[in-house]
Design an enzyme around this catalytic site. Structure first.
Site, PDB file in Angstrom:
ATOM      1  N   SER A   1       0.864  -1.185   0.000  1.00 20.99           N
ATOM      2  CA  SER A   1       0.000   0.000   0.000  1.00 20.99           C
ATOM      3  C   SER A   1       0.898   1.231   0.000  1.00 20.99           C
ATOM      4  O   SER A   1       1.599   1.500   0.973  1.00 20.99           O
ATOM      5  CB  SER A   1      -0.880   0.013   1.253  1.00 20.99           C
ATOM      6  OG  SER A   1      -1.446   1.302   1.430  1.00 20.99           O
TER       7      SER A   1
ATOM      8  N   HIS B   1      -1.344  -1.361  -4.214  1.00 17.77           N
ATOM      9  CA  HIS B   1      -2.579  -0.890  -3.594  1.00 17.77           C
ATOM     10  C   HIS B   1      -2.516   0.625  -3.438  1.00 17.77           C
ATOM     11  O   HIS B   1      -1.602   1.152  -2.811  1.00 17.77           O
ATOM     12  CB  HIS B   1      -2.730  -1.575  -2.238  1.00 17.77           C
ATOM     13  CG  HIS B   1      -4.012  -1.285  -1.516  1.00 17.77           C
ATOM     14  ND1 HIS B   1      -5.161  -2.045  -1.696  1.00 17.77           N
ATOM     15  CD2 HIS B   1      -4.326  -0.339  -0.607  1.00 17.77           C
ATOM     16  CE1 HIS B   1      -6.115  -1.559  -0.919  1.00 17.77           C
ATOM     17  NE2 HIS B   1      -5.644  -0.538  -0.240  1.00 17.77           N
TER      18      HIS B   1
ATOM     19  N   ASP C   1      -4.543   3.957  -2.133  1.00 16.40           N
ATOM     20  CA  ASP C   1      -5.639   4.432  -1.289  1.00 16.40           C
ATOM     21  C   ASP C   1      -6.089   5.824  -1.697  1.00 16.40           C
ATOM     22  O   ASP C   1      -5.301   6.761  -1.645  1.00 16.40           O
ATOM     23  CB  ASP C   1      -5.198   4.443   0.178  1.00 16.40           C
ATOM     24  CG  ASP C   1      -4.969   3.048   0.714  1.00 16.40           C
ATOM     25  OD1 ASP C   1      -3.838   2.769   1.184  1.00 16.40           O
ATOM     26  OD2 ASP C   1      -5.907   2.234   0.635  1.00 16.40           O
TER      27      ASP C   1
ATOM     28  N   MET D   1      -8.686   8.794  -0.773  1.00 14.36           N
ATOM     29  CA  MET D   1      -9.518   9.270   0.335  1.00 14.36           C
ATOM     30  C   MET D   1     -10.002  10.685   0.021  1.00 14.36           C
ATOM     31  O   MET D   1      -9.231  11.488  -0.473  1.00 14.36           O
ATOM     32  CB  MET D   1      -8.713   9.259   1.638  1.00 14.36           C
ATOM     33  CG  MET D   1      -8.144   7.892   1.981  1.00 14.36           C
ATOM     34  SD  MET D   1      -7.149   7.931   3.477  1.00 14.36           S
ATOM     35  CE  MET D   1      -6.513   6.262   3.534  1.00 14.36           C
TER      36      MET D   1
ATOM     37  N   HIS E   1      -8.232   1.576  -4.110  1.00 13.07           N
ATOM     38  CA  HIS E   1      -9.168   1.419  -2.985  1.00 13.07           C
ATOM     39  C   HIS E   1      -9.846   2.764  -2.744  1.00 13.07           C
ATOM     40  O   HIS E   1      -9.232   3.682  -2.213  1.00 13.07           O
ATOM     41  CB  HIS E   1      -8.358   0.957  -1.767  1.00 13.07           C
ATOM     42  CG  HIS E   1      -9.160   0.801  -0.501  1.00 13.07           C
ATOM     43  ND1 HIS E   1      -8.548   0.651   0.725  1.00 13.07           N
ATOM     44  CD2 HIS E   1     -10.486   0.787  -0.263  1.00 13.07           C
ATOM     45  CE1 HIS E   1      -9.488   0.568   1.658  1.00 13.07           C
ATOM     46  NE2 HIS E   1     -10.659   0.645   1.088  1.00 13.07           N
TER      47      HIS E   1
ATOM     48  N   MET F   1     -11.993   5.159  -0.908  1.00 12.12           N
ATOM     49  CA  MET F   1     -12.637   5.530   0.368  1.00 12.12           C
ATOM     50  C   MET F   1     -13.235   6.912   0.156  1.00 12.12           C
ATOM     51  O   MET F   1     -12.764   7.907   0.699  1.00 12.12           O
ATOM     52  CB  MET F   1     -11.593   5.500   1.495  1.00 12.12           C
ATOM     53  CG  MET F   1     -11.178   4.099   1.892  1.00 12.12           C
ATOM     54  SD  MET F   1      -9.588   4.027   2.742  1.00 12.12           S
ATOM     55  CE  MET F   1      -8.486   3.971   1.316  1.00 12.12           C
TER      56      MET F   1
ATOM     57  N   MET G   1     -11.414  -4.871   5.913  1.00 12.41           N
ATOM     58  CA  MET G   1     -10.544  -3.909   6.585  1.00 12.41           C
ATOM     59  C   MET G   1     -10.147  -4.440   7.959  1.00 12.41           C
ATOM     60  O   MET G   1     -11.010  -4.830   8.753  1.00 12.41           O
ATOM     61  CB  MET G   1     -11.242  -2.553   6.732  1.00 12.41           C
ATOM     62  CG  MET G   1     -11.508  -1.844   5.431  1.00 12.41           C
ATOM     63  SD  MET G   1     -10.020  -1.543   4.449  1.00 12.41           S
ATOM     64  CE  MET G   1      -9.049  -0.526   5.546  1.00 12.41           C
TER      65      MET G   1
ATOM     66  N   ASP H   1      -6.760  -5.684   4.574  1.00 11.55           N
ATOM     67  CA  ASP H   1      -6.078  -4.392   4.467  1.00 11.55           C
ATOM     68  C   ASP H   1      -6.077  -3.659   5.802  1.00 11.55           C
ATOM     69  O   ASP H   1      -7.138  -3.436   6.375  1.00 11.55           O
ATOM     70  CB  ASP H   1      -6.830  -3.552   3.413  1.00 11.55           C
ATOM     71  CG  ASP H   1      -6.189  -2.210   3.140  1.00 11.55           C
ATOM     72  OD1 ASP H   1      -6.874  -1.356   2.552  1.00 11.55           O
ATOM     73  OD2 ASP H   1      -5.012  -2.035   3.493  1.00 11.55           O
TER      74      ASP H   1
HETATM   75  C1  DX5 Z   1      -6.170   2.457   5.400  1.00 15.69           C
HETATM   76  C2  DX5 Z   1      -5.776   1.970   4.038  1.00 15.69           C
HETATM   77  C3  DX5 Z   1      -4.711   0.886   4.052  1.00 15.69           C
HETATM   78  C4  DX5 Z   1      -3.409   1.299   4.709  1.00 15.69           C
HETATM   79  C5  DX5 Z   1      -2.578   0.087   5.011  1.00 15.69           C
HETATM   80  O1  DX5 Z   1      -7.361   3.151   5.330  1.00 15.69           O
HETATM   81  O2  DX5 Z   1      -6.894   1.497   3.324  1.00 15.69           O
HETATM   82  O3  DX5 Z   1      -4.472   0.434   2.734  1.00 15.69           O
HETATM   83  O4  DX5 Z   1      -2.717   2.159   3.885  1.00 15.69           O
HETATM   84  O5  DX5 Z   1      -1.408   0.460   5.652  1.00 15.69           O
HETATM   85  P1  DX5 Z   1      -0.868  -0.250   6.970  1.00 15.69           P
HETATM   86  O6  DX5 Z   1      -0.333  -1.590   6.509  1.00 15.69           O
HETATM   87  O7  DX5 Z   1       0.214   0.678   7.429  1.00 15.69           O
HETATM   88  O8  DX5 Z   1      -1.982  -0.372   7.919  1.00 15.69           O
HETATM   89 ZN    ZN Z   2      -6.417   0.427   1.436  1.00 15.04          ZN
END
Ligand code: DX5
Ligand code: ZN
Length: 217
Positions: A10, A35, A37, A39, A68, A70, A139, A177
């Site tokens: 990620s 991956h 993220d 947001m 991903h 969010m 999650m 994740d």
């Molecule tokens: C959190 C993200 C994850 C996060 C994972 O909301 O969706 O993908 O980046 O990172 P670690 O492994 O540090 O929890």
């Molecule tokens: Zn994620």
């Protein structure tokens, strides 16, 4: 690759000032997916990157991008994320709007679809999507930040998802994740996960390639 456990770094845990060179570095890590993220500051209390930044790093690797989302209204932005070069697009079952509509849009635009479920949400809420997606993302932490501690209660939801996939005989990936590291990876895989998304543990490691081998085995 290897014994079937997919490893997806990620990049949230990486240096955003070096995103392109980081992606190039990942080519040597021999990982299965990258991956990403996304947001929006609404669905989660944090803001990261959008389609433009993803498009800017797309040609730095052939590794699949697992994006991903969010964000509150994912159905509004599906085309932009597909056009940015995302191979798999994961939407949250808790997001506003109809998840089925988002899943159909993702497929219509030629990408693979995924559904994510947060810790506070019962498996039953997302159960009906499992056979219609490529990836079912459980999650291990409340979405919004990297570096959080894995919530043990997620293990039972992983097991529910695995049991459902086995009952249906479908090859949906059960991904986990949030908070994954070498101490909890075995329990997560034994619970039924076949994909591990790993941020802080990998980007904070002195030898990520060795750690990836450990996580796989
Ligand atoms: C959190 C993200 C994850 C996060 C994972 O909301 O969706 O993908 O980046 O990172 P670690 O492994 O540090 O929890
Ligand atoms: Zn994620």
């Amino acid at each position: 690759m290897g014994n079937g456990v997919m490893i997806s770094p990620s990049i949230l845990a990486s240096d955003f000032g070096e995103l392109r060179s980081t992606i190039k570095r990942l080519n040597a890590w021999k990982v299965d997916r990258i991956h990403i993220d996304v947001m929006d500051g609404n669905f989660v209390p944090n803001i990261t990157i959008g389609p433009q930044a993803i498009a800017a790093i797309r040609d730095a690797t052939k590794i699949q991008f697992e994006t991903h989302l969010m964000i509150e209204k994912p159905h509004r932005y599906i085309k932009e994320f597909v056009d940015s070069g995302s191979d798999i697009i994961i939407v949250h079952c808790e997001a506003e709007g109809n998840s089925t509509r988002s899943i159909n849009l993702i497929k219509r635009y030629g990408a693979k679809a995924g559904i994510a479920i947060s810790p506070q949400t019962n498996f039953e809420v997302a159960r009906s999507y499992l056979s219609r997606v490529d990836t079912f993302l459980v999650m291990g932490v409340h979405p919004g930040f990297g570096g959080q501690r894995f919530m043990q209660k997620s293990l039972s939801k992983i097991a529910q998802a695995r049991a459902r996939a086995n009952d249906l005989g479908c090859d949906t990936h059960i991904a986990v994740d949030g908070g994954i590291n070498q101490d909890n990876a075995k329990a997560v895989v034994l619970a039924g996960a076949d994909e591990l998304v790993v941020g802080t543990a990998l980007f904070g490691s002195k030898n990520p390639i060795a750690l990836i081998k450990k996580l796989r085995n």
